[in-house]
Design an enzyme around this catalytic site. Structure first.
Site, PDB file in Angstrom:
ATOM      1  N   CYS A 113      -3.256   1.946  -5.171  1.00 28.53           N
ATOM      2  CA  CYS A 113      -3.803   3.134  -5.851  1.00 28.53           C
ATOM      3  C   CYS A 113      -5.109   3.551  -5.164  1.00 28.53           C
ATOM      4  O   CYS A 113      -6.027   2.740  -5.011  1.00 28.53           O
ATOM      5  CB  CYS A 113      -4.044   2.824  -7.326  1.00 28.53           C
ATOM      6  SG  CYS A 113      -5.006   4.097  -8.171  1.00 28.53           S
ATOM      7  N   CYS A 125      -8.244   3.016  -7.332  1.00 29.37           N
ATOM      8  CA  CYS A 125      -8.512   1.578  -7.472  1.00 29.37           C
ATOM      9  C   CYS A 125      -9.165   1.046  -6.201  1.00 29.37           C
ATOM     10  O   CYS A 125     -10.097   0.233  -6.266  1.00 29.37           O
ATOM     11  CB  CYS A 125      -7.226   0.807  -7.767  1.00 29.37           C
ATOM     12  SG  CYS A 125      -6.659   0.895  -9.480  1.00 29.37           S
ATOM     13  N   ASP A 131     -16.450  14.339  -5.216  1.00 31.29           N
ATOM     14  CA  ASP A 131     -15.106  14.727  -4.777  1.00 31.29           C
ATOM     15  C   ASP A 131     -15.155  15.051  -3.281  1.00 31.29           C
ATOM     16  O   ASP A 131     -16.069  15.705  -2.790  1.00 31.29           O
ATOM     17  CB  ASP A 131     -14.620  15.948  -5.568  1.00 31.29           C
ATOM     18  CG  ASP A 131     -13.126  16.181  -5.407  1.00 31.29           C
ATOM     19  OD1 ASP A 131     -12.389  15.993  -6.383  1.00 31.29           O
ATOM     20  OD2 ASP A 131     -12.696  16.558  -4.290  1.00 31.29           O
ATOM     21  N   ASN A 148      -7.110  16.614 -15.421  1.00 36.67           N
ATOM     22  CA  ASN A 148      -5.734  17.023 -15.164  1.00 36.67           C
ATOM     23  C   ASN A 148      -4.808  15.861 -15.511  1.00 36.67           C
ATOM     24  O   ASN A 148      -5.096  14.708 -15.166  1.00 36.67           O
ATOM     25  CB  ASN A 148      -5.564  17.413 -13.693  1.00 36.67           C
ATOM     26  CG  ASN A 148      -6.386  18.628 -13.316  1.00 36.67           C
ATOM     27  OD1 ASN A 148      -6.527  19.557 -14.112  1.00 36.67           O
ATOM     28  ND2 ASN A 148      -6.940  18.632 -12.117  1.00 36.67           N
ATOM     29  N   HIS A 183      -4.571   8.060 -11.064  1.00 34.52           N
ATOM     30  CA  HIS A 183      -5.553   7.153 -11.667  1.00 34.52           C
ATOM     31  C   HIS A 183      -6.473   8.085 -12.449  1.00 34.52           C
ATOM     32  O   HIS A 183      -7.071   8.999 -11.857  1.00 34.52           O
ATOM     33  CB  HIS A 183      -6.301   6.382 -10.573  1.00 34.52           C
ATOM     34  CG  HIS A 183      -7.360   5.435 -11.063  1.00 34.52           C
ATOM     35  ND1 HIS A 183      -7.405   4.087 -10.712  1.00 34.52           N
ATOM     36  CD2 HIS A 183      -8.436   5.636 -11.859  1.00 34.52           C
ATOM     37  CE1 HIS A 183      -8.455   3.510 -11.267  1.00 34.52           C
ATOM     38  NE2 HIS A 183      -9.115   4.435 -11.976  1.00 34.52           N
ATOM     39  N   HIS A 230      -9.013  10.377 -14.024  1.00 29.41           N
ATOM     40  CA  HIS A 230     -10.338  10.800 -13.542  1.00 29.41           C
ATOM     41  C   HIS A 230     -10.742  12.089 -14.227  1.00 29.41           C
ATOM     42  O   HIS A 230      -9.908  12.962 -14.484  1.00 29.41           O
ATOM     43  CB  HIS A 230     -10.346  10.978 -12.020  1.00 29.41           C
ATOM     44  CG  HIS A 230      -9.253  11.864 -11.499  1.00 29.41           C
ATOM     45  ND1 HIS A 230      -7.965  11.416 -11.343  1.00 29.41           N
ATOM     46  CD2 HIS A 230      -9.251  13.158 -11.106  1.00 29.41           C
ATOM     47  CE1 HIS A 230      -7.211  12.399 -10.884  1.00 29.41           C
ATOM     48  NE2 HIS A 230      -7.966  13.484 -10.741  1.00 29.41           N
ATOM     49  N   HIS A 279     -13.048  15.378 -13.684  1.00 30.96           N
ATOM     50  CA  HIS A 279     -13.838  16.186 -12.761  1.00 30.96           C
ATOM     51  C   HIS A 279     -15.036  16.732 -13.533  1.00 30.96           C
ATOM     52  O   HIS A 279     -14.880  17.247 -14.642  1.00 30.96           O
ATOM     53  CB  HIS A 279     -13.049  17.398 -12.265  1.00 30.96           C
ATOM     54  CG  HIS A 279     -11.803  17.089 -11.504  1.00 30.96           C
ATOM     55  ND1 HIS A 279     -11.710  17.232 -10.140  1.00 30.96           N
ATOM     56  CD2 HIS A 279     -10.581  16.666 -11.928  1.00 30.96           C
ATOM     57  CE1 HIS A 279     -10.478  16.914  -9.750  1.00 30.96           C
ATOM     58  NE2 HIS A 279      -9.771  16.566 -10.814  1.00 30.96           N
TER      59      HIS A 279
HETATM   60  P1  AMP Z   1      -6.427  15.853  -9.399  1.00 32.11           P
HETATM   61  O1  AMP Z   1      -5.682  17.025  -8.828  1.00 32.11           O
HETATM   62  O2  AMP Z   1      -7.020  16.144 -10.753  1.00 32.11           O
HETATM   63  O3  AMP Z   1      -5.617  14.592  -9.376  1.00 32.11           O
HETATM   64  O4  AMP Z   1      -7.690  15.655  -8.484  1.00 32.11           O
HETATM   65  C1  AMP Z   1      -7.744  14.740  -7.418  1.00 32.11           C
HETATM   66  C2  AMP Z   1      -9.062  14.957  -6.725  1.00 32.11           C
HETATM   67  O5  AMP Z   1      -9.327  13.837  -5.910  1.00 32.11           O
HETATM   68  C3  AMP Z   1      -9.095  16.199  -5.813  1.00 32.11           C
HETATM   69  O6  AMP Z   1     -10.128  17.088  -6.250  1.00 32.11           O
HETATM   70  C4  AMP Z   1      -9.391  15.605  -4.434  1.00 32.11           C
HETATM   71  O7  AMP Z   1     -10.243  16.419  -3.659  1.00 32.11           O
HETATM   72  C5  AMP Z   1     -10.026  14.280  -4.794  1.00 32.11           C
HETATM   73  N1  AMP Z   1      -9.916  13.231  -3.785  1.00 32.11           N
HETATM   74  C6  AMP Z   1      -8.791  12.835  -3.133  1.00 32.11           C
HETATM   75  N2  AMP Z   1      -9.068  11.813  -2.299  1.00 32.11           N
HETATM   76  C7  AMP Z   1     -10.391  11.554  -2.433  1.00 32.11           C
HETATM   77  C8  AMP Z   1     -11.281  10.589  -1.839  1.00 32.11           C
HETATM   78  N3  AMP Z   1     -10.867   9.697  -0.934  1.00 32.11           N
HETATM   79  N4  AMP Z   1     -12.588  10.618  -2.206  1.00 32.11           N
HETATM   80  C9  AMP Z   1     -13.021  11.519  -3.109  1.00 32.11           C
HETATM   81  N5  AMP Z   1     -12.225  12.437  -3.723  1.00 32.11           N
HETATM   82  C10 AMP Z   1     -10.931  12.453  -3.377  1.00 32.11           C
HETATM   83 ZN    ZN Z   2      -5.809   2.959  -9.919  1.00 34.93          ZN
END
Ligand code: AMP
Ligand code: ZN
Length: 116
Positions: free
Chosen positions: A4, A7, A30, A86, A97, A99, A101
């Site tokens: 993940c 994770c 982000d 989301n 996972h 999260h 925003h």
């Molecule tokens: P969601 O569409 O709500 O699942 O948002 C996932 C978010 O994770 C997006 O805004 C991506 O830009 C962000 N994201 C993906 N990979 C990384 C990473 N390695 N470090 C920081 N943010 C990330």
């Molecule tokens: Zn996870």
């Protein structure tokens, strides 16, 4: 959850621009910000989404929201912010996972959703 993404970030196996950490929660920038302030708040232990939370997750969920105002203020959004979680396919969740925003900045982030 060995493979993940978040994770791995929580374990420090993938780098992140960390802004806050405690025993249960990690906050980082982000990688592809949508607004001048765009933070991600995650539980350190794996929870897939709001669709899979249990009673045991209530404290960490509360903590994730309770720290949002301070972090938004410290990171450049002192006059308010938006929290977006989301969830699943309909919610367009890309990383499985949980999260939150936190988005903001010095200008309003705009209407909540484009009406269809
Ligand atoms: P969601 O569409 O709500 O699942 O948002 C996932 C978010 O994770 C997006 O805004 C991506 O830009 C962000 N994201 C993906 N990979 C990384 C990473 N390695 N470090 C920081 N943010 C990330
Ligand atoms: Zn996870």
């Amino acid at each position: 959850m060995d493979d993940c993404l978040f994770c791995k970030i929580a374990r420090g196996q993938i780098p992140s621009r960390k802004v806050y950490e405690d025993d249960e929660v990690l906050v980082f920038h982000d990688i592809n910000p949508a607004r001048p302030v765009h933070l991600l708040v995650i539980p350190k232990h794996h929870i897939t989404s709001l669709a899979t939370v249990s009673e045991a997750d209530i404290p960490v969920l509360g903590r994730m929201l309770a720290i949002a105002n301070r972090l938004a203020s410290e990171q450049g959004s002192p006059d308010g912010f938006r929290v977006i979680i989301n969830t699943g396919r309909i919610g367009h969740q890309e990383v499985p996972h949980l999260h939150a925003h936190i988005v903001g900045g010095s200008e309003p982030v705009g209407p909540m959703l484009k009406r269809i």
